[in-house]
Design an enzyme around this catalytic site. Sequence first.
Site, PDB file in Angstrom:
ATOM      1  N   ASP A 259      -0.499  -0.946  -9.654  1.00  0.00           N
ATOM      2  CA  ASP A 259      -0.348  -1.233  -8.229  1.00  0.00           C
ATOM      3  C   ASP A 259      -1.502  -2.087  -7.711  1.00  0.00           C
ATOM      4  OD1 ASP A 259       0.866  -1.092  -5.756  1.00  0.00           O
ATOM      5  OD2 ASP A 259       0.931   1.094  -5.676  1.00  0.00           O
TER       6      ASP A 259
ATOM      7  N   ASP B 205       8.597  -1.662  -1.066  1.00  0.00           N
ATOM      8  CA  ASP B 205       8.423  -0.270  -0.667  1.00  0.00           C
ATOM      9  C   ASP B 205       9.548   0.167   0.264  1.00  0.00           C
ATOM     10  OD1 ASP B 205       6.164  -0.040  -2.162  1.00  0.00           O
ATOM     11  OD2 ASP B 205       4.749  -0.169  -0.488  1.00  0.00           O
TER      12      ASP B 205
END
Length: 740
Positions: A497, A559
């Site tokens: 990430d 997301d």
Amino acid sequence: MDMRVRRIILSALLAGVAIGQDAITASGTNFTLTGSGVSYLFHVDPESGDLVSDHFGGPATDFTPPASILPWGWHDNLANYRREFPDIGRSDFRLPAIHIEHADGDTVSAFVYQSHEVVPGKPSLPGLPATYGGDADVTTLVVQLYDNVSDVSAALSYSIFPQYNAIARSFSITNNGSDDIVIQRAASFSTDFPNLDLDMIEVQGDWSHEFNRVKRKVDYGETTFRSTEGYASHLHNPFFALVSPTTTESTGEAWGFNLVWTGSFEATAERFSNGYVRVLLGLNPLHTSLRVQPGEAFQSPEAVAVYSSEGVGGMSRSFHDLYRNHLSRSNYTHQTRPVLLNSWEGLGFDINQTALVDLAGEAEELGIQLFVNDDGWFGVEYPRNNDTLGLGDWTPNPAKFPDGLGPYVAQVNNYTVLNSSSQPLQFGIWVEPEMVNPNSTLYHEHPDWVLRAGKYARTLTRNQLVLNVGLPEVQDFIINTVSRILDSANIQYVKWDNNRGMHELSHPSDDYNYMLGLYRVIDNLTTRYPDVLWEGCASGGGRFDAGLLHYWPQHWTSDNTDASNRLTIQLGTSLVYPPSAMGCHISAIPNGLTNRNISIEYRGHVAMMCGSFGLELNPAELSAEEASAIPSIMAEAKRVNPMVISGDFYRLALPDNSNWPAAQFVSNDTSQGVVFAFQQLYMVKPAAPPLRLQGLDPQARYYNDLDNSTYSGATYMNAGINIAWERGDYQSKLIWLEKQ
Ligand SMILES: *[C@@H]1O[C@H](CO)[C@@H](O)[C@H](O)[C@H]1NC(C)=O
Ligand SMILES: *[C@@H]1O[C@H](CO)[C@@H](O)[C@H](O)[C@H]1NC(C)=O
Ligand SMILES: *[C@@H]1O[C@H](CO)[C@@H](O)[C@H](O)[C@H]1NC(C)=O
Ligand SMILES: *[C@@H]1O[C@H](CO)[C@@H](O)[C@H](O)[C@H]1NC(C)=O
Ligand SMILES: *[C@@H]1O[C@H](CO)[C@@H](O)[C@H](O)[C@H]1NC(C)=O
Ligand SMILES: *[C@@H]1O[C@H](CO)[C@@H](O)[C@H](O)[C@H]1NC(C)=O
Ligand SMILES: *[C@@H]1O[C@H](CO)[C@@H](O)[C@H](O)[C@H]1NC(C)=O
Ligand SMILES: *[C@@H]1O[C@H](CO)[C@@H](O)[C@H](O)[C@H]1NC(C)=O
Ligand SMILES: *[C@@H]1O[C@H](CO)[C@@H](O)[C@H](O)[C@H]1NC(C)=O
Ligand SMILES: *[C@@H]1O[C@H](CO)[C@@H](O)[C@H](O)[C@H]1NC(C)=O
Ligand SMILES: *[C@@H]1O[C@H](CO)[C@@H](O)[C@H](O)[C@H]1NC(C)=O
Ligand SMILES: *[C@@H]1O[C@H](CO)[C@@H](O)[C@H](O)[C@H]1NC(C)=O
């Protein structure tokens, strides 16, 4: 001839006969690059030694005279040339591809043709991600230029992949002089189109709103966008298409441009007074200023351009095929991906070994193949109990994992995948190794490792700072840390990430050097751990780019997991990147972001259109209705996955302009198809339009499991089929087609 048949014949030709050498011809210094449906022509102007663009588009075999433009006025000479490698000054008033500041401060360059060479295959770009291929796949032309005033040379590289109508370009600049030079602007791809009517399609967005297709006219002046975030970013992607105003998804001309790069970038189409349109795609000049010392060289990233006469969809499929076969180098690119469950939505930061092993047990019962432990597992002195601390300290937290990762992962592996006799549940882990919290041991030991601008305050985002990955010691730290994690347990997947942009840089060149460092790190780790499935993530699609896809086979798409929003995002992403490279999950309703309730079937259908399918929810919180639907959704997802990995993708209708968006995969031998059709809102009137398919063999007959009938490919494609939509919003259908 059907496009696919052509493609198959061409592959046979390429495999059998070495026609690769004919992909590039040089008649004197008239250069012709030829693909199955593209020609790219340019030549050396005999008087100036400048490189002149002649044609980029459908097949053309001859060099024809340029447009005639009255040769006087303020804008004469180079201003009216179509140029391949434009500089600034010397009469060209458009934006340059190359802009060099010399030691005495001036910024004029005059690169003149010296020599050229045609080589089979494609030399690699040291330290940079790039497309690759064997001698039968790709041919490369290298043109050497020299500026005898500044004693600087340039090598332009053109590689054509004939089968994909794709051309990859990059250049290097060598400082042959005795003083430093500074590269202020470097556009990896530059060419000048004639006075054609063109629209630009690009993707704009934000966090949880990535890849929204926008189209605007390429008018006089600059049509431009960029990232100044240090990364590709959510705001734009280093991709755009130029299309004729009449081009559709399936017809008309489309040129696509994509930078193989993860850092800041700039993309421009500039229409000059003569109507010519200059295309530039490369580094963002605000993050360039690269010093090149005597005897040293600068290498630009690579940019890829594809041409299609079969609309925006044809352009996308060229990118998809090129990237799956000649960009991604992961073992997994051509493999189906395990169905995963990620712990984040279920447990957040509230994790420990017991809770996670219990969750893995629930995952086992759902048929999950890969269990992913997200954030929160590390930090000793600064336990990662929330996002204010711990980043940088990649040691398992002893209160949460008393025996470290090894025994915990063994417990997860001890579960067996449902309906498989002995396949162990795989384990994956989350890391964010380019970042640090000030609340960490790492930061206290190495405050000098973070990006910063002298005495200016460093701005925090999500309570974290960016490590300067341009520093060799930071690179070694990340390589060693991630290796240590992977050596400590049986870890088969890593979610890498990256949750903020770069703010303060000590120098504009920090971004370029950071990327070289990041590529060194990732190259090292993916070489060392080729059997780990790596997934990129950057607060969703903030780094969904061709640079990282060279090393990692997949990237988390957004997301935002609201299935309706996601459909728009995924179809936008597919403009350039293959669905096989997207990570997509079913999440709980009401959606945490939009508060929208969408059926489990619709959520499942949207998520299974991606190479990496999974669940991001707490199985214990599924409703009875959802729980009973899960087994068939899992089975469908597993059945669809091989088509997503290797099939051809068609966007049939877009959510931007249809209440009934749809998409389709066709197997590469046209024997099978799978259609995903959606109804956004239920409408009393009008009727849904017929769903017209694409990419089938028109003569063949296909059985469909919608009305259990058999029709010809021509019928499906021209007349279409009608879906009896039920009442209610957010309905979906999955339809299989089998050639009879
Ligand atoms: C290159 O093309 C030009 C036309 O633009 C032509 O006049 C010339 O003869 C060609 N040169 C060679 C060597 O083919
Ligand atoms: C530099 O190159 C130009 C163009 O080829 C030529 O006219 C000039 O004489 C050269 N100058 C020197 C110093 O070699
Ligand atoms: C510039 O330097 C490079 C690298 O040393 C060399 O290959 C090239 O021939 C030089 N070019 C000129 C024009 O001197
Ligand atoms: C993955 O690739 C490496 C070499 O790059 C090879 O040694 C290994 O066997 C491959 N693994 C699988 C599962 O294909
Ligand atoms: C693990 O976490 C769960 C859920 O928060 C909690 O109930 C349990 O007490 C924890 N166990 C240990 C050993 O910390
Ligand atoms: C497992 O097998 C059962 C019984 O054959 C079937 O109903 C179910 O759909 C299967 N589940 C998965 C995830 O394959
Ligand atoms: C974050 O976790 C730390 C360590 O457990 C705790 O002291 C702090 O209060 C938490 N901060 C927030 C904002 O929850
Ligand atoms: C795996 O399961 C078996 C059978 O339940 C048990 O005996 C064994 O201890 C377990 N191993 C681990 C590492 O949890
Ligand atoms: C450090 O952690 C504490 C406790 O969570 C938090 O209150 C503080 O804001 C954090 N400091 C920074 C700079 O994030
Ligand atoms: C990876 O980096 C480490 C540490 O810098 C080095 O020792 C190792 O040789 C590198 N391995 C590869 C495959 O590049
Ligand atoms: C077609 O897909 C299959 C896997 O489904 C793959 O093995 C094969 O190489 C592909 N063929 C082409 C020409 O891409
Ligand atoms: C098509 O066949 C399937 C399986 O036999 C059946 O469940 C379904 O109801 C049929 N659909 C129609 C429209 O006849």
